[in-house]
Design an enzyme around this catalytic site. Sequence first.
Site, PDB file in Angstrom:
ATOM      1  N   GLU A  46       1.928 -14.029   5.715  1.00  0.00           N
ATOM      2  CA  GLU A  46       2.360 -15.337   6.183  1.00  0.00           C
ATOM      3  C   GLU A  46       1.230 -16.369   6.057  1.00  0.00           C
ATOM      4  O   GLU A  46       1.459 -17.515   5.653  1.00  0.00           O
ATOM      5  CB  GLU A  46       2.809 -15.268   7.646  1.00  0.00           C
ATOM      6  CG  GLU A  46       3.989 -14.342   7.879  1.00  0.00           C
ATOM      7  CD  GLU A  46       3.578 -12.941   8.294  1.00  0.00           C
ATOM      8  OE1 GLU A  46       4.218 -12.379   9.202  1.00  0.00           O
ATOM      9  OE2 GLU A  46       2.605 -12.405   7.700  1.00  0.00           O
ATOM     10  N   CYS A  69       3.531 -10.853  13.316  1.00  0.00           N
ATOM     11  CA  CYS A  69       2.867 -10.230  14.468  1.00  0.00           C
ATOM     12  C   CYS A  69       2.589 -11.270  15.550  1.00  0.00           C
ATOM     13  O   CYS A  69       2.323 -12.435  15.273  1.00  0.00           O
ATOM     14  CB  CYS A  69       1.572  -9.545  14.041  1.00  0.00           C
ATOM     15  SG  CYS A  69       0.353 -10.655  13.314  1.00  0.00           S
ATOM     16  N   CYS A  78       0.125 -13.978  13.485  1.00  0.00           N
ATOM     17  CA  CYS A  78       0.795 -14.810  12.478  1.00  0.00           C
ATOM     18  C   CYS A  78       1.752 -15.803  13.129  1.00  0.00           C
ATOM     19  O   CYS A  78       2.015 -16.872  12.572  1.00  0.00           O
ATOM     20  CB  CYS A  78       1.534 -13.935  11.482  1.00  0.00           C
ATOM     21  SG  CYS A  78       0.427 -12.998  10.394  1.00  0.00           S
ATOM     22  N   SER A 161      -0.974  26.558 -14.831  1.00  0.00           N
ATOM     23  CA  SER A 161       0.164  25.640 -14.774  1.00  0.00           C
ATOM     24  C   SER A 161      -0.017  24.403 -15.642  1.00  0.00           C
ATOM     25  O   SER A 161       0.843  23.528 -15.640  1.00  0.00           O
ATOM     26  CB  SER A 161       0.402  25.199 -13.325  1.00  0.00           C
ATOM     27  OG  SER A 161      -0.727  24.495 -12.833  1.00  0.00           O
ATOM     28  N   ASP A 193      -6.577  25.707 -10.577  1.00  0.00           N
ATOM     29  CA  ASP A 193      -6.562  24.552 -11.483  1.00  0.00           C
ATOM     30  C   ASP A 193      -7.818  23.696 -11.431  1.00  0.00           C
ATOM     31  O   ASP A 193      -8.037  22.881 -12.335  1.00  0.00           O
ATOM     32  CB  ASP A 193      -5.355  23.654 -11.167  1.00  0.00           C
ATOM     33  CG  ASP A 193      -4.027  24.334 -11.429  1.00  0.00           C
ATOM     34  OD1 ASP A 193      -4.017  25.338 -12.164  1.00  0.00           O
ATOM     35  OD2 ASP A 193      -3.005  23.859 -10.898  1.00  0.00           O
ATOM     36  N   ARG A 200      -5.421   8.384 -11.514  1.00  0.00           N
ATOM     37  CA  ARG A 200      -5.878   7.868 -12.798  1.00  0.00           C
ATOM     38  C   ARG A 200      -4.689   7.238 -13.540  1.00  0.00           C
ATOM     39  O   ARG A 200      -3.551   7.394 -13.138  1.00  0.00           O
ATOM     40  CB  ARG A 200      -6.514   8.983 -13.628  1.00  0.00           C
ATOM     41  CG  ARG A 200      -7.664   9.681 -12.890  1.00  0.00           C
ATOM     42  CD  ARG A 200      -8.314  10.776 -13.708  1.00  0.00           C
ATOM     43  NE  ARG A 200      -7.439  11.891 -14.012  1.00  0.00           N
ATOM     44  CZ  ARG A 200      -7.172  12.885 -13.164  1.00  0.00           C
ATOM     45  NH1 ARG A 200      -7.688  12.891 -11.949  1.00  0.00           N
ATOM     46  NH2 ARG A 200      -6.371  13.882 -13.512  1.00  0.00           N
ATOM     47  N   GLU A 283       0.404  18.003  -3.610  1.00  0.00           N
ATOM     48  CA  GLU A 283       0.437  18.682  -4.912  1.00  0.00           C
ATOM     49  C   GLU A 283      -0.195  20.051  -4.688  1.00  0.00           C
ATOM     50  O   GLU A 283      -1.406  20.206  -4.790  1.00  0.00           O
ATOM     51  CB  GLU A 283      -0.320  17.899  -5.976  1.00  0.00           C
ATOM     52  CG  GLU A 283       0.347  16.594  -6.369  1.00  0.00           C
ATOM     53  CD  GLU A 283      -0.236  15.977  -7.628  1.00  0.00           C
ATOM     54  OE1 GLU A 283      -0.778  16.742  -8.470  1.00  0.00           O
ATOM     55  OE2 GLU A 283      -0.150  14.754  -7.776  1.00  0.00           O
TER      56      GLU A 283
END
Length: 351
Positions: A46, A69, A78, A161, A193, A200, A283
């Site tokens: 705002e 707010c 705000c 994998s 892994d 990225r 993950e």
Amino acid sequence: MARALELGERGLYTTTPNPRVGCVVVRECEVVGEGWHEKAGGPHAEVNALQAAGARARGSTVYVTLEPCAHHGRTPPCVDALLAAGVTRVVAAMKDPYLNAGDGLALLERRGVAVASGLLGNEARELNVGFVTRLTRGRPWVRMKVAASLDGKTALSNGRSQWITGEAARRDGHHWRARACAVLTGIGTVKDDDPRLTARDVATTRQPLRIVVDSRLETPLTARVLEGGNVLVAAASEHRDRIAALQEKGAEVVVLPNAAGKVELPDLFRELARRELNEIHVEAGHKLNGSLLNEGMVDELVLYLAPNVIGDAARGMFNLPELTDLSGRRQASIRDVRMIGGDIRVLARFV
């Protein structure tokens, strides 16, 4: 309001732990100012929109994706800025899920400003699903990413994998990493892994926290996930030498054991909420995936299906207890299905 949502999305990777908010100032059917919240500690949407509008904000209607707010936080309220600017109407997509929901709009209304809420409210909640979840449920929104073959296999029996899905799917996965406050994996994935777990192929100035669930503190000190710090290791062991070695590498260690000698996952996510983390991106391997599902910790599934078949000996997506009746299955709702390169992406929710 649709434009305000577009503006709010510009803060997708940067506003944590604050919500993503956009704002449009309209006077006599003309947009005179736009703004969005860029980062915590900076001006709210705002304020940026009002500054862009200048004197033209007087007598205007303000469209904002989240209720303004009315409390002092890192920045002033705000509501005060809106009143000082002389706006005559404020339309909020959704009310603030914070401690005093509705106070901002109520204060504006008491001061003679016309107010309304609910316009594109569902879209506004989607933009801030993690923020809302943390404030209303006391834990972050948990999104689990799984890449699998058509027969539901995520890795060979030896743990390999890389790569089941194509490059486009992997790039898309980095978008989900970048919008999250943290990327979480298990010790099995770290060993198999050796991932970095960084975002990225995405234009972002902020990297999410990296979290390793490692009950016995087995994370190799040479693991790439430890490079550059910004790592939290969740353990069930208080082995002082191993903790000290990880700390020397720049990692923080929290010990949250359960009766089985594993990390108590609900306690971990409560701790992450305490640290003001809104969205967690998982993950991990089939064991941790299964444990998270079993504990009811997963809100959303991002599933990439590659057009290949690996076979029965390979690892599946979730290590779950065997069912004897289909009434015990975990039901999800499909939210979206689309092609990402040569792979299929399915978005499903368990809530």
